[in-house]
Scaffold this active site. Structure first.
Site, PDB file in Angstrom:
ATOM      1  N   LEU A  85       3.486  -1.254  -2.527  1.00  0.00           N
ATOM      2  CA  LEU A  85       4.058  -2.323  -3.350  1.00  0.00           C
ATOM      3  C   LEU A  85       2.959  -3.081  -4.092  1.00  0.00           C
ATOM      4  O   LEU A  85       1.782  -2.998  -3.735  1.00  0.00           O
ATOM      5  CB  LEU A  85       4.864  -3.268  -2.459  1.00  0.00           C
ATOM      6  CG  LEU A  85       5.910  -2.564  -1.570  1.00  0.00           C
ATOM      7  CD1 LEU A  85       6.412  -3.495  -0.482  1.00  0.00           C
ATOM      8  CD2 LEU A  85       7.057  -2.048  -2.418  1.00  0.00           C
ATOM      9  N   PRO A  86       3.319  -3.842  -5.118  1.00  0.00           N
ATOM     10  CA  PRO A  86       2.296  -4.524  -5.930  1.00  0.00           C
ATOM     11  C   PRO A  86       1.503  -5.603  -5.201  1.00  0.00           C
ATOM     12  O   PRO A  86       0.283  -5.684  -5.344  1.00  0.00           O
ATOM     13  CB  PRO A  86       3.101  -5.125  -7.092  1.00  0.00           C
ATOM     14  CG  PRO A  86       4.332  -4.289  -7.176  1.00  0.00           C
ATOM     15  CD  PRO A  86       4.649  -3.920  -5.751  1.00  0.00           C
ATOM     16  N   THR A 121      -1.942  -3.693  -1.085  1.00  0.00           N
ATOM     17  CA  THR A 121      -3.075  -4.597  -0.911  1.00  0.00           C
ATOM     18  C   THR A 121      -2.542  -6.018  -1.021  1.00  0.00           C
ATOM     19  O   THR A 121      -2.127  -6.450  -2.099  1.00  0.00           O
ATOM     20  CB  THR A 121      -4.158  -4.343  -1.976  1.00  0.00           C
ATOM     21  OG1 THR A 121      -4.621  -2.987  -1.875  1.00  0.00           O
ATOM     22  CG2 THR A 121      -5.350  -5.278  -1.758  1.00  0.00           C
ATOM     23  N   LYS A 155     -10.386  -3.263   2.615  1.00  0.00           N
ATOM     24  CA  LYS A 155     -10.013  -2.984   1.226  1.00  0.00           C
ATOM     25  C   LYS A 155     -10.413  -4.135   0.307  1.00  0.00           C
ATOM     26  O   LYS A 155     -10.922  -3.921  -0.802  1.00  0.00           O
ATOM     27  CB  LYS A 155      -8.504  -2.739   1.139  1.00  0.00           C
ATOM     28  CG  LYS A 155      -7.958  -2.596  -0.284  1.00  0.00           C
ATOM     29  CD  LYS A 155      -8.549  -1.383  -1.010  1.00  0.00           C
ATOM     30  CE  LYS A 155      -8.097  -1.313  -2.474  1.00  0.00           C
ATOM     31  NZ  LYS A 155      -6.678  -1.051  -2.638  1.00  0.00           N
ATOM     32  N   LYS A 211      -5.721  -9.723  -9.096  1.00  0.00           N
ATOM     33  CA  LYS A 211      -5.062 -10.099  -7.833  1.00  0.00           C
ATOM     34  C   LYS A 211      -6.002  -9.876  -6.645  1.00  0.00           C
ATOM     35  O   LYS A 211      -6.141 -10.740  -5.773  1.00  0.00           O
ATOM     36  CB  LYS A 211      -3.796  -9.268  -7.637  1.00  0.00           C
ATOM     37  CG  LYS A 211      -3.072  -9.515  -6.314  1.00  0.00           C
ATOM     38  CD  LYS A 211      -2.236  -8.317  -5.878  1.00  0.00           C
ATOM     39  CE  LYS A 211      -3.106  -7.181  -5.396  1.00  0.00           C
ATOM     40  NZ  LYS A 211      -2.344  -6.057  -4.814  1.00  0.00           N
TER      41      LYS A 211
END
Length: 342
Positions: free
Chosen positions: A96-97, A134, A209, A286
């Protein structure tokens, strides 16, 4: 007569255990799902069931149709909600975003957590969720805790390798969660990636990450600066890239994702397609924000990360269309920059 919980669990087990659901068919999710499904078919000699779910129904329909064309006789079902995807499969992968989307898919009405409460205990205990989004570490840990309290398992498994790695099936998965959950998730992850790295407990994969993308975000800017400076000094992009890639400045941002067309003729970076098809600038912004937020919490200085975050924000402010372009489009922004101090 209503079936008993045990009978219902047995009925669900007969279908869920042979089914895999994939939620989120974006630039990364779609090729990841393709590799997962196709390799699962081969390994199970055609005996498998697949389910896809995306906020855009047309995207799910297109994926299912394309997969059926390439693998005749194979059906990919379309779930209309995360709950339906959970009910259909005991293994669920989400890509997902960002954080709000994870909350919507896992926690809110029609999501995975509410759906788990509707399943018999046996079915809940057999459920494994793999989230490759992320997002911020704290939210991931809260969601993981809520799922484990019910009796299911979840690992955070963000990826490194970009769209090219997703298509080639060479992604690196950075995994956080219990050792047991990691071992259960590994066969699924190996169908989508090359390097499966256990980073530690819940949230550890995301921490790794975020740190990795902090490095990447800064590197892409300085590579863009160096390539621009070299051109101003009369160096051919191909020559300069060759020097950097065989010297101490070598990095993925130059050798694979070089921002100048023609600089790496043996590769096909997004700059060759007007910066289309890579890791969107808004997503890099982001991720830089995630790094800055957690750095503030841990009182860790990030002078370069903060500067890079401001530059990516300026790239999008200067050209809103750049938000969906690969983040190496920062080179174009710097090239066109005039009378402005970065």
């Amino acid at each position: 007569m209503r079936p008993s919980a045990r009978c219902l669990a047995q009925a669900l087990a007969s279908t869920r255990s042979h089914s895999v659901s994939f939620i989120g068919l974006g630039r990364m999710g779609s090729p990841m799902a393709y590799n997962l499904f196709s390799k699962t078919l081969v390994e199970n000699e055609g005996s498998a069931r697949f389910v896809v779910c995306d906020a855009r129904t047309a995207v799910s329909e297109a994926f299912a149709a394309d997969f059926a064309k390439q693998f005749p006789g194979t059906q990919v079902d379309i779930a209309n909600s995360p709950e339906e995807a959970l009910m259909a499969s005991q293994t669920i992968i989400t890509m997902l975003p960002s954080t709000p989307h994870v909350r919507a898919v896992y926690v809110e009405s029609g999501g995975i957590l509410p759906a788990l409460h509707k399943l018999p205990k046996e079915a809940v205990h057999a459920t494994l969720c793999i989230d490759s989004t992320t997002l911020d570490v704290e939210t991931a840990r809260v969601v993981s805790s809520d799922i484990s309290k019910i009796g299911a398992r979840l690992v955070d498994a963000p990826v490194s390798g970009g769209v090219a790695g997703a298509k080639a099936g060479t992604l690196s998965f950075l995994v956080g969660g219990t050792k047991t959950a990691f071992e259960l998730a590994t066969p699924t992850l190996e169908r989508m990636g090359k390097n499966i790295i256990y980073c530690g407990g819940s949230g550890a994969g995301l921490a790794a990450k975020i740190c990795n993308n902090l490095v990447l975000g800064v590197q892409q800017i300085v590579v863009s600066e160096a390539m621009l400076l070299g051109q101003k000094l009369g160096l051919e992009p191909k020559v300069l890239a060759s020097v950097i890639n065989s010297s101490t400045g070598a990095c993925w941002a130059s050798s694979v994702n070089n921002p100048v067309p023609g600089a790496v003729p043996d590769k096909s970076p997004p700059c060759e397609r007007d910066y289309d098809g890579g890791f969107a600038t808004r997503l890099m912004l982001k991720d830089m924000g995630l790094a800055i937020n957690i750095a503030e919490t841990t009182k860790t200085p990030l002078p370069l990360g903060t500067a890079a975050n401001e530059i990516y924000a300026e790239v999008i402010e200067d050209d809103p269309d750049a938000a969906e372009k690969d983040f190496s489009a920062v080179h174009r922004y710097l090239r066109l920059l005039k009378n402005k101090d970065v």
